[in-house]
Write a protein that holds these residues in place. Sequence first.
Motif, PDB file in Angstrom:
ATOM      1  N   ALA B  66      13.367   7.304 -18.154  1.00 44.60           N
ATOM      2  CA  ALA B  66      13.051   8.725 -18.262  1.00 44.60           C
ATOM      3  C   ALA B  66      13.387   9.227 -19.670  1.00 44.60           C
ATOM      4  O   ALA B  66      12.600   9.958 -20.280  1.00 44.60           O
ATOM      5  CB  ALA B  66      13.833   9.507 -17.206  1.00 44.60           C
ATOM      6  N   SER B  67      14.543   8.810 -20.196  1.00 45.66           N
ATOM      7  CA  SER B  67      14.939   9.227 -21.544  1.00 45.66           C
ATOM      8  C   SER B  67      13.934   8.735 -22.575  1.00 45.66           C
ATOM      9  O   SER B  67      13.518   9.477 -23.473  1.00 45.66           O
ATOM     10  CB  SER B  67      16.328   8.672 -21.882  1.00 45.66           C
ATOM     11  N   LEU B  68      13.522   7.488 -22.398  1.00 45.88           N
ATOM     12  CA  LEU B  68      12.566   6.896 -23.326  1.00 45.88           C
ATOM     13  C   LEU B  68      11.251   7.670 -23.312  1.00 45.88           C
ATOM     14  O   LEU B  68      10.658   7.962 -24.354  1.00 45.88           O
ATOM     15  CB  LEU B  68      12.334   5.430 -22.942  1.00 45.88           C
ATOM     16  N   ALA B  69      10.825   8.014 -22.094  1.00 48.86           N
ATOM     17  CA  ALA B  69       9.558   8.732 -21.962  1.00 48.86           C
ATOM     18  C   ALA B  69       9.650  10.096 -22.645  1.00 48.86           C
ATOM     19  O   ALA B  69       8.723  10.523 -23.329  1.00 48.86           O
ATOM     20  CB  ALA B  69       9.215   8.890 -20.488  1.00 48.86           C
ATOM     21  N   VAL B  70      10.786  10.769 -22.472  1.00 51.34           N
ATOM     22  CA  VAL B  70      10.961  12.094 -23.093  1.00 51.34           C
ATOM     23  C   VAL B  70      10.938  11.968 -24.607  1.00 51.34           C
ATOM     24  O   VAL B  70      10.247  12.722 -25.302  1.00 51.34           O
ATOM     25  CB  VAL B  70      12.297  12.724 -22.621  1.00 51.34           C
ATOM     26  N   ARG B 136       0.414   5.884 -21.380  1.00 50.10           N
ATOM     27  CA  ARG B 136       0.274   4.480 -20.964  1.00 50.10           C
ATOM     28  C   ARG B 136       1.645   3.851 -20.708  1.00 50.10           C
ATOM     29  O   ARG B 136       1.861   3.145 -19.734  1.00 50.10           O
ATOM     30  CB  ARG B 136      -0.463   3.679 -22.038  1.00 50.10           C
ATOM     31  N   ILE B 137       2.592   4.128 -21.620  1.00 52.79           N
ATOM     32  CA  ILE B 137       3.947   3.571 -21.449  1.00 52.79           C
ATOM     33  C   ILE B 137       4.564   4.100 -20.166  1.00 52.79           C
ATOM     34  O   ILE B 137       5.157   3.362 -19.381  1.00 52.79           O
ATOM     35  CB  ILE B 137       4.835   3.928 -22.674  1.00 52.79           C
ATOM     36  N   ALA B 138       4.405   5.391 -19.919  1.00 49.10           N
ATOM     37  CA  ALA B 138       4.989   5.996 -18.716  1.00 49.10           C
ATOM     38  C   ALA B 138       4.386   5.373 -17.462  1.00 49.10           C
ATOM     39  O   ALA B 138       5.097   5.058 -16.506  1.00 49.10           O
ATOM     40  CB  ALA B 138       4.753   7.502 -18.736  1.00 49.10           C
ATOM     41  N   ARG B 139       3.043   5.186 -17.494  1.00 56.67           N
ATOM     42  CA  ARG B 139       2.380   4.588 -16.318  1.00 56.67           C
ATOM     43  C   ARG B 139       2.876   3.159 -16.092  1.00 56.67           C
ATOM     44  O   ARG B 139       3.177   2.754 -14.983  1.00 56.67           O
ATOM     45  CB  ARG B 139       0.863   4.593 -16.501  1.00 56.67           C
ATOM     46  N   GLY B 140       2.963   2.387 -17.178  1.00 52.79           N
ATOM     47  CA  GLY B 140       3.435   0.996 -17.076  1.00 52.79           C
ATOM     48  C   GLY B 140       4.865   0.938 -16.568  1.00 52.79           C
ATOM     49  O   GLY B 140       5.213   0.122 -15.714  1.00 52.79           O
ATOM     50  N   THR B 141       5.699   1.842 -17.057  1.00 52.42           N
ATOM     51  CA  THR B 141       7.097   1.858 -16.621  1.00 52.42           C
ATOM     52  C   THR B 141       7.197   2.209 -15.146  1.00 52.42           C
ATOM     53  O   THR B 141       7.959   1.597 -14.397  1.00 52.42           O
ATOM     54  CB  THR B 141       7.895   2.890 -17.449  1.00 52.42           C
ATOM     55  N   ALA B 142       6.402   3.197 -14.732  1.00 55.02           N
ATOM     56  CA  ALA B 142       6.418   3.587 -13.315  1.00 55.02           C
ATOM     57  C   ALA B 142       5.998   2.416 -12.440  1.00 55.02           C
ATOM     58  O   ALA B 142       6.579   2.164 -11.385  1.00 55.02           O
ATOM     59  CB  ALA B 142       5.480   4.772 -13.099  1.00 55.02           C
ATOM     60  N   ARG B 143       4.992   1.671 -12.934  1.00 52.18           N
ATOM     61  CA  ARG B 143       4.529   0.521 -12.167  1.00 52.18           C
ATOM     62  C   ARG B 143       5.642  -0.528 -12.064  1.00 52.18           C
ATOM     63  O   ARG B 143       5.893  -1.090 -11.018  1.00 52.18           O
ATOM     64  CB  ARG B 143       3.301  -0.075 -12.855  1.00 52.18           C
ATOM     65  N   SER B 148       9.790  -3.369  -8.944  1.00 56.85           N
ATOM     66  CA  SER B 148      11.197  -3.741  -8.772  1.00 56.85           C
ATOM     67  C   SER B 148      11.707  -3.278  -7.425  1.00 56.85           C
ATOM     68  O   SER B 148      12.407  -3.999  -6.713  1.00 56.85           O
ATOM     69  CB  SER B 148      12.058  -3.118  -9.868  1.00 56.85           C
ATOM     70  N   LEU B 149      11.343  -2.030  -7.058  1.00 52.49           N
ATOM     71  CA  LEU B 149      11.783  -1.510  -5.763  1.00 52.49           C
ATOM     72  C   LEU B 149      11.208  -2.335  -4.624  1.00 52.49           C
ATOM     73  O   LEU B 149      11.888  -2.620  -3.640  1.00 52.49           O
ATOM     74  CB  LEU B 149      11.340  -0.051  -5.625  1.00 52.49           C
TER      75      LEU B 149
END
Lengths: 198, 168
Positions: B66-70, B136-143, B148-149
């Motif tokens: 989240a910090s990275l995305a911000v 794109r980074i946010a979408r990839g991170t969410a994926r 992982s979950l």
Amino acid sequence: MTSVLAQPFSLVETPRTAERGVTEDAALVRRARAGDEGAFGQLVRRYENRVLALSRRATRTRQDAEDVAQETFLRVWRALERFDTARPFAPWLLTIAVRTARSHAAREHRKRMIGLKLAEPAPPPIEPATADGTIWEEVDRLLPLTTRLALWLKHGEKLASPAIAAAIGKSETATRAIISRAHRTLRESLDKEALDGT
Amino acid sequence: MEPEHRKTDELVAARLDRDAERELADTGSVALAVMSRMQRGAAEPKRRRVWLFAAPALAAAIVGVASLAVVLGTAGRAPVQTTTVARGETAAATETVSETGRSKRIGLITAAERLSAMLETPRDLEAEAARDTTRRIARGTARTIAQSLAILGRLSSEEPAETPPVAG
């Protein structure tokens, strides 16, 4: 409770005694699932020698073998809900025992590989199960783990090739080849007098 | 196989059978130890232990992402210049494209795109590209987090991992 314990267990089961054993095992499993730890204790006592003997094939010391046997039964307890009581209990239990023994062997190997045991002395020689030793000492000394386990399931448990194959995770053909090679290795390493002796 | 070898193999098998009986006579104290460990709670599923380690790691990962995305989002957001387009200019562009023989709808869209491209400054394009990268980074991170979950969930539900699913 005492009726089950009082019955001596025989490796050579006739179809009738085998069927009775399956029924009694299923009843004990159902009781254990309902939370009756005593029933599970009876199951453990029924099979502890068999699991211990199999565990010895994957360990060097009796203490390690007992640890593997204990871990096997704890896994069985946790997985009891998944057991199909219409099927015999022993092959299911032995499959878990084989996997636990393999996990133990792999863990020991990893420990050696990453050097956790560098400070420790060399691993002790394999302890014989009996005072005067058996051919199984040679098996444990000469053969790789999967072969030792397969050989025990054949001669110690009298399982047929399909059941052995399922337990060790190989095809039937591969299982038969493994056992055949093991016999050949033992034949070549032991002289005839040793084979005739008791 | 030669007959002599066959006979020796039979001897080997007979000796293995005979000595197996002796190995089985070796009694242990496994039952007592197992029951003791069960009473101490050692038979509880490992699921708890998995979550014990996984939960803090997961929380740290989510906060980090989240910090990275911000940070990325803030860095990529440049001031956007707004330009007012006169109605007459848009109509002229539309007419030009329509004369090429395309359908009116496509002509309108193409004209609007062309007009938009003409009016956008290089700075606008850079800002939009940065925002695209951030998305794109946010979408990839969410994926990645979702995967992982899912893996953790599977690990928890498959406990114990090394037991056969059905009797064999």
